[in-house]
Structures are given as structure tokens and as C-alpha cells.
Write a protein that holds these residues in place. Structure first.
Motif, PDB file in Angstrom:
ATOM      1  N   TYR A 336       0.999  -1.065  -0.028  1.00  0.00           N
ATOM      2  CA  TYR A 336       0.000  -0.013   0.194  1.00  0.00           C
ATOM      3  C   TYR A 336       0.766   1.076   0.019  1.00  0.00           C
ATOM      4  O   TYR A 336       0.575   2.150  -0.739  1.00  0.00           O
ATOM      5  N   ASN A 337       1.877   1.295   0.802  1.00  0.00           N
ATOM      6  CA  ASN A 337       2.709   2.367   0.886  1.00  0.00           C
ATOM      7  C   ASN A 337       3.403   2.759  -0.355  1.00  0.00           C
ATOM      8  O   ASN A 337       3.833   3.992  -0.672  1.00  0.00           O
ATOM      9  N   TYR A 340       1.005   4.614  -2.638  1.00  0.00           N
ATOM     10  CA  TYR A 340       0.843   5.740  -2.016  1.00  0.00           C
ATOM     11  C   TYR A 340       1.917   6.980  -2.633  1.00  0.00           C
ATOM     12  O   TYR A 340       1.844   7.954  -2.715  1.00  0.00           O
TER      13      TYR A 340
END
Length: 355
Positions: A336-337, A340
Motif C-alpha cells: 500500500y505504501n 501511495y
């Protein structure tokens, strides 16, 4: 990074000797090494406050399983989500045997204290690399840092931004004067006793607004910094009609500026951006610093020239089944990071093409 202020004896002892990191506050110091052995800060923690790598869900899972997550061991700079070295001498001067010895000592302390785990927060690249191969879990996070691309002054930095963002920043800076505010950057001993007392009041007010508590640090801690680390300190202070109404505190070393705390007596439009970002950028350019770390979180930093960077923490989980579950969690969180980070980079204000 031998002049990194947060790992200095002066900074850590100020925390301990002014009542900020004690057994009573849930930060019992049990540092490793010293003398001829590598020094590494270590705390026996009975909560997860003041760490900025959030593991409350892990603690809750332990609780629901009928297990105790606390105490735990933490290697960190208390209350400071700032990437940097976590060893003296720095990790670049140590080898794998030193890491293995430290890790063995940590496991002995965990057994002695009943600690569930060890957490190494915001290590620099060299520290992270040193502890690789020991079976630790790596967890990523995201912050926003400003980088000095050889700018001559603030206008030179703005020239690297697109027209819309240049106008936004200039408009925000104009609002300071339009509201009758004047800003000064004080350094070292220019921050006198009255100003420290004023700043501590602001620090408490900021925490009261955010969380209903008065903060982790004591007035004596700030006064001690003003005495023992004066050459690493700067404070941006805003005045109205000669009265101080807001301030932001910075520390620095030879290469980086670190924005730490801020507060205001009254709300003024754009004042947070001015004291915490634009004054810091100007100061970093003036001193020839390479990087400005303005603290955790804050997507509003992106359009003001702060770039997304990946941060890290390392974790040893004693319970084997929880170690597997947490490893799965941090792997999914990293994926996810990474998405992002890519999205955040697309929002940076810097000029492309003919803008």
C-alpha cells in the motif's frame, strides 16, 4: 552523522534527568553498551505513546488472545519521529558481529523483563543494513521531506515550482505581513529564558488542542536544551506589535534541519505554513543544509515542495505465531505504501516541460 543531535548524550540525558523518560512515564531507560562497546538507546515501554510507529492494533490482538504485549523494548529517540543513526559509534563503523552481540543482549533483556518484542524505530540506512540477516521484520512508513537542490535563496526554490504553486506560496507569505505579523529566526543563545518559558506554554497549548493532555516534555527539558545544545537550535518567532504570539522550534546538524514543535496563542491565516515550513526552507538554504525533515504526516506539505520518502522500523516479535501474522501485515502495508508514494510524487509542485 556524528553530530546528529538526538543521539547525543546531551539530548538523551536531558530527557531522563528532567523527568520525561522515566519508569513513571513508561519510558524506563535500559541503554546498551557504552565505554568500549557500541551504545544503543533502549527503553522498557509499558505503552505505545510517543513513538509514531503505530502498533496499537498489535497490542489489541495480543490482548484478545489473552497475552501481554507490554512491556516491550524500544530503541528510538523518544517523542521524535526522525530518521537517523541509532548507534554510537555509527553503524558504518560496526560489523555483523556487533549487531549479533547487541541482538543477543536484547533477547536476554526481553527474557529478564518479560518483554514481548523489540522495536527499532526510524533507523537510518546504515543501521537498518547492519541488523539485516537477524530475522527482523521490516516495516515501512511515509513522511515528507524537503531537499535542497542547490538553491541560492527562497525565490530560487520557488522558480523550480510550477506557476500555480508559486502563486499559492507567495500569497500565503504575503498574508503574514497583511495580518500585522513579523517573524524573526532566533539561534542558540538568542533564545533566552523568557522565550523558552513562552515556547513551553505554546507546546502545552498545542497538545491540549490535539489530545487534551499537556505533552510529554517538561519546561526543564527545553531549558536544558537551550544550555547544552544551543549551537544546534533555532526558533522562528512571530510577533504582533512587539508581542510574541507563536513560535516553531528547530534542531539541526551539519546536513539536515529538523522541525520539532510549534504553537500559537491565537490563530492566524497561513502562520503554521510560514513558521513550520517556509522559515525552515529559508534557514536550510541559508545554512547550506541538504534536507529539511519537518516531522511526521502532513499531505499538505506536498504542494509546498516536501517530497514523499519511505521511513523504516525493525521489529523482533518473540511469539512465533504472532511474528508470522505481523510479517503478513507489514508486507501488505508496504505494498500500500509503495502505491501511495507513487501517487504522492505525482502531486509535487515542481515544474515539468514548459511550465
Amino acid at each position: 552523522m556524528s553530530d546528529y543531535p538526538f543521539l547525543s548524550r546531551e539530548f538523551l540525558s536531558a530527557l531522563e534527568e528532567t523527568g520525561c523518560t522515566t519508569a513513571a512515564t513508561g519510558w524506563q531507560a535500559r541503554h546498551l553498551g557504552g565505554g568500549r562497546r557500541p551504545f544503543m538507546p533502549l527503553y522498557v515501554k509499558t505503552h505505545s505513546y510517543g513513538e509514531y510507529v503505530f502498533d496499537w492494533a498489535w497490542a489489541d490482538a495480543y490482548h484478545r488472545a489473552g497475552l501481554a504485549y507490554y512491556p516491550k523494548l524500544v530503541t528510538a529517540i523518544p517523542f521524535s519521529p526522525i530518521t537517523g543513526p541509532r548507534l554510537r559509534p555509527p553503524a558504518e563503523q560496526l560489523d555483523g558481529k556487533a549487531a549479533e552481540a547487541l541482538f543477543a543482549e536484547l533477547r536476554d533483556i526481553a527474557a529478564d523483563t518479560g518483554a514481548s518484542s523489540w522495536h527499532l524505530l526510524f533507523p537510518d540506512t546504515a543501521t537498518r543494513r547492519l541488523f539485516r540477516g537477524l530475522g527482523l521484520l521490516e516495516r515501512s512508513g511515509v513522511q515528507f521531506h524537503w531537499f535542497n537542490r542547490g538553491y541560492r535563496d527562497f525565490d530560487d526554490f520557488l522558480a523550480a515550482c510550477n506557476a500555480r504553486k508559486r502563486k499559492m506560496v507567495r500569497r500565503e507569505r504575503r498574508r503574514i505581513a497583511e495580518q500585522g505579523l513579523r517573524v524573526e529566526m532566533r539561534e542558540g543563545t538568542e533564545i533566552d529564558t523568557r522565550l523558552w518559558a513562552f515556547f513551553f506554554r505554546l507546546y502545552q497549548l498545542t497538545y491540549l488542542k490535539r489530545s487534551g493532555m499537556e505533552g510529554y516534555l517538561t519546561e526543564a527539558f527545553f531549558e536544558r536544551l537551550g544550555t547544552t545544545l544551543a549551537d544546534r537550535l533555532a526558533m522562528a518567532v512571530a510577533y504582533v506589535d512587539g508581542e510574541a504570539v507563536a513560535a516553531a522550534l528547530y534542531l539541526h546538524d551539519a546536513g539536515s534541519l529538523y522541525g520539532r514543535y510549534w504553537g500559537c496563542l491565537r490563530e492566524y491565516e497561513c502562520l503554521h505554513f510560514e513558521l513550520c515550513y517556509y522559515q525552515g526552507i529559508e534557514y536550510a538554504i541559508r545554512r547550506g543544509l541538504d534536507r529539511f525533515d519537518a516531522g511526521a504526516q502532513g499531505e499538505h506539505k506536498i504542494p509546498r515542495g516536501f517530497e514523499p520518502v519511505e521511513t523504516w522500523s525493525l521489529h523482533w516479535i518473540r511469539h512465533p505465531e504472532f511474528a508470522v501474522a505481523i510479517a503478513d501485515f507489514v508486507a501488505r502495508e508496504r505494498a500500500y505504501n509503495l502505491r501511495y508514494l507513487e501517487e504522492a510524487r505525482s502531486l509535487l509542485p515542481f515544474r515539468t516541460g514548459g511550465d
